[in-house]
Design a protein around this motif. Structure first.
Motif, PDB file in Angstrom:
ATOM      1  N   GLY A   1       0.789  -1.227   0.000  1.00  0.00           N
ATOM      2  CA  GLY A   1       0.000   0.000   0.000  1.00  0.00           C
ATOM      3  C   GLY A   1       0.814   1.266   0.000  1.00  0.00           C
ATOM      4  N   ASP A   2       1.909   1.294   0.767  1.00  0.00           N
ATOM      5  CA  ASP A   2       2.644   2.548   0.943  1.00  0.00           C
ATOM      6  C   ASP A   2       4.128   2.393   0.663  1.00  0.00           C
ATOM      7  N   ASP A   3       4.516   1.369  -0.058  1.00  0.00           N
ATOM      8  CA  ASP A   3       5.933   1.148  -0.333  1.00  0.00           C
ATOM      9  C   ASP A   3       6.381   2.046  -1.469  1.00  0.00           C
ATOM     10  N   GLU A   4       6.684   3.296  -1.151  1.00  0.00           N
ATOM     11  CA  GLU A   4       7.003   4.270  -2.182  1.00  0.00           C
ATOM     12  C   GLU A   4       8.272   3.900  -2.935  1.00  0.00           C
ATOM     13  N   ASP A   5       9.252   3.316  -2.253  1.00  0.00           N
ATOM     14  CA  ASP A   5      10.511   3.001  -2.917  1.00  0.00           C
ATOM     15  C   ASP A   5      10.322   2.001  -4.044  1.00  0.00           C
ATOM     16  N   ASN A   6       9.356   1.092  -3.904  1.00  0.00           N
ATOM     17  CA  ASN A   6       9.122   0.101  -4.955  1.00  0.00           C
ATOM     18  C   ASN A   6       8.370   0.674  -6.137  1.00  0.00           C
ATOM     19  N   ASN A   7       7.624   1.738  -5.929  1.00  0.00           N
ATOM     20  CA  ASN A   7       6.660   2.137  -6.936  1.00  0.00           C
ATOM     21  C   ASN A   7       6.848   3.528  -7.527  1.00  0.00           C
ATOM     22  N   ILE A   8       7.696   4.340  -6.921  1.00  0.00           N
ATOM     23  CA  ILE A   8       7.797   5.707  -7.409  1.00  0.00           C
ATOM     24  C   ILE A   8       8.773   5.829  -8.563  1.00  0.00           C
ATOM     25  N   TYR A   9       9.717   4.915  -8.685  1.00  0.00           N
ATOM     26  CA  TYR A   9      10.757   5.051  -9.700  1.00  0.00           C
ATOM     27  C   TYR A   9      10.488   4.155 -10.895  1.00  0.00           C
ATOM     28  N   VAL A  10      10.650   4.708 -12.085  1.00  0.00           N
ATOM     29  CA  VAL A  10      10.469   3.946 -13.313  1.00  0.00           C
ATOM     30  C   VAL A  10      11.710   4.196 -14.158  1.00  0.00           C
ATOM     31  N   THR A  11      12.851   3.785 -13.625  1.00  0.00           N
ATOM     32  CA  THR A  11      14.105   4.111 -14.305  1.00  0.00           C
ATOM     33  C   THR A  11      15.025   2.906 -14.334  1.00  0.00           C
ATOM     34  N   SER A  12      16.223   3.032 -13.752  1.00  0.00           N
ATOM     35  CA  SER A  12      17.224   1.992 -13.917  1.00  0.00           C
ATOM     36  C   SER A  12      16.912   0.707 -13.168  1.00  0.00           C
ATOM     37  N   ASN A  13      15.923   0.742 -12.270  1.00  0.00           N
ATOM     38  CA  ASN A  13      15.535  -0.502 -11.624  1.00  0.00           C
ATOM     39  C   ASN A  13      14.310  -1.126 -12.276  1.00  0.00           C
ATOM     40  N   SER A  14      14.027  -0.741 -13.524  1.00  0.00           N
ATOM     41  CA  SER A  14      13.007  -1.428 -14.308  1.00  0.00           C
ATOM     42  C   SER A  14      13.507  -2.834 -14.623  1.00  0.00           C
ATOM     43  N   PRO A  15      12.611  -3.811 -14.725  1.00  0.00           N
ATOM     44  CA  PRO A  15      13.050  -5.169 -15.044  1.00  0.00           C
ATOM     45  C   PRO A  15      13.555  -5.268 -16.476  1.00  0.00           C
ATOM     46  N   PRO A  16      14.369  -6.281 -16.782  1.00  0.00           N
ATOM     47  CA  PRO A  16      14.922  -6.419 -18.134  1.00  0.00           C
ATOM     48  C   PRO A  16      13.865  -6.485 -19.227  1.00  0.00           C
ATOM     49  N   SER A  17      12.658  -6.970 -18.907  1.00  0.00           N
ATOM     50  CA  SER A  17      11.628  -7.110 -19.936  1.00  0.00           C
ATOM     51  C   SER A  17      11.265  -5.768 -20.554  1.00  0.00           C
TER      52      SER A  17
END
Length: 373
Positions: free
Chosen positions: A181-197
């Motif tokens: 619900g509130d795990d901002e670190d997992n969900n706020i970034y869409v950059t270098s920690n994107s999965p290989p897919s």
């Protein structure tokens, strides 16, 4: 944004019309970036035009044209550049054949309603000359990840703020992550920690884009591409990442069904300069003439000293950003989550923007290419 019941190419489009939440009325940041990129456009057009003289018909395609005023801004700039260059070279200005491309759900009707006014402006600009500028505008709906035009038929391609959208969204978060619900670190970034897919899908799509345009361009033809990019850092915050975090919070409060979010992913990828250069070089048909980055804060304040608008406070600034992002992503979100939660979602988005505003920066790549093989 999305893995949904409908294919991405059927639902990926900006908000049409001309009301308060439409893209037409909320695209000032895109417009300003296009204006900043104009010197590179001018340089690219001049090189293409001088290489291909003499010509009677100049064929230009704007890929991902969207709707509203920006849809014809690039066309207007290109016509002015060629007109001025023709005058300097003392050659007759060619007829312009313009192809406006976007996916099938794009609001082409609003573009065509503005065409008569656009033609009138062209006439007024050329009123002092004995001959006018002939411009023929056509629509070419369909995905630019594949063939759109006959081989060796186009002189110049322009694309602004479209190529960061990939053709499909690979599954990103596991079902367990979607429950956070509130795990901002997992969900706020869409950059270098994107999965290989995601990187793999971008590479596949962008390579297909470059190969397709290579076949369709004449030798010496050019392209100017502007799209969201990134540096190799996990600290960039993106609009899809911020939306994902808010959706997680709404699930935890039972405002959105958990099952809907668990299967909702984002067809959006911000590549690095190295990724983009590698794909272009590997395809082998193009010379990279310019590769620039344009940065601006989400409220446009870094584009000039006073910003796009005069904001009285952070609440107005957050509202401005929320309207812009809503015009882009609402059609995708409505298909998956329903219209009823949109106002609440973007109210929360506005509040998150206010919270993170100092960190919110857009980075756009502006790339000028010439076909050499």
């Amino acid at each position: 944004m999305a893995t949904m019941s409908a294919p991405v190419e059927q639902v990926l489009h900006m908000t049409g019309g001309d009301d308060e939440t439409s893209y037409a009325n909320n695209a000032l940041i895109t417009q300003k970036v296009m204006m900043r990129a104009r010197p590179i456009l001018e340089e690219s057009i001049q090189k293409m035009y001088s290489t291909n003289l003499p010509m009677t018909c100049l064929k230009v395609a704007d890929l991902g044209c969207s709707s509203g005023k920006n849809a014809l801004l690039a066309v207007s700039n290109i016509i002015k550049i060629v007109d001025e260059m023709s005058d300097r070279l003392k050659v007759e200005t060619p007829t312009f054949q313009i192809f406006l491309n976007d996916l099938f759900g794009n609001d082409f009707n609003s573009i065509f309603k503005s065409v008569p006014e656009f033609y009138e402006r062209i006439k007024q600009d050329k009123a002092e000359k004995q001959h006018g500028t002939t411009c023929l505008i056509n629509a070419t709906p369909g995905s630019f990840y594949g063939t759109l035009f006959p081989s060796n038929s186009i002189h110049f391609f322009h694309s602004s703020y479209s190529l960061h959208y990939i053709s499909q969204a690979p599954k990103w978060w596991s079902d367990e992550e979607a429950k956070l619900g509130d795990d901002e670190d997992n969900n706020i970034y869409v950059t270098s920690n994107s999965p290989p897919s995601y990187s793999e899908q971008f590479r596949k799509d962008f390579n297909l884009f470059v190969r397709s345009r290579s076949r369709e361009l004449v030798l010496g033809g050019g392209m100017l591409l502007t799209f969201a990019g990134r540096y190799d850092t996990p600290q960039d915050i993106t609009a899809p990442g911020l939306i994902r975090m808010i959706l997680n919070n709404m699930v935890s409060q039972n405002l959105i069904e958990e099952a809907r979010l668990a299967h909702f992913n984002v067809p959006f990828y911000t590549a690095t300069e190295n990724e983009v250069r590698e794909i272009i070089k590997g395809e082998g048909s193009f010379s990279i003439e310019r590769f620039e980055s344009i940065k601006t804060s989400w409220d446009g304040s870094s584009l000039d000293e006073e910003g796009i608008e005069s904001f009285e406070d952070d609440d107005e600034r957050g509202e401005f950003v929320a309207r812009y992002v809503r015009a882009i992503f609402e059609p995708l979100l409505k298909v998956h989550f329903g219209e009823g939660v949109m106002d609440e979602l973007f109210l929360r988005f506005k509040n998150k923007v206010i919270q993170f505003l100092p960190k919110l920066v857009y980075n756009a790549f502006v790339i000028s290419l010439v076909k050499i093989a």
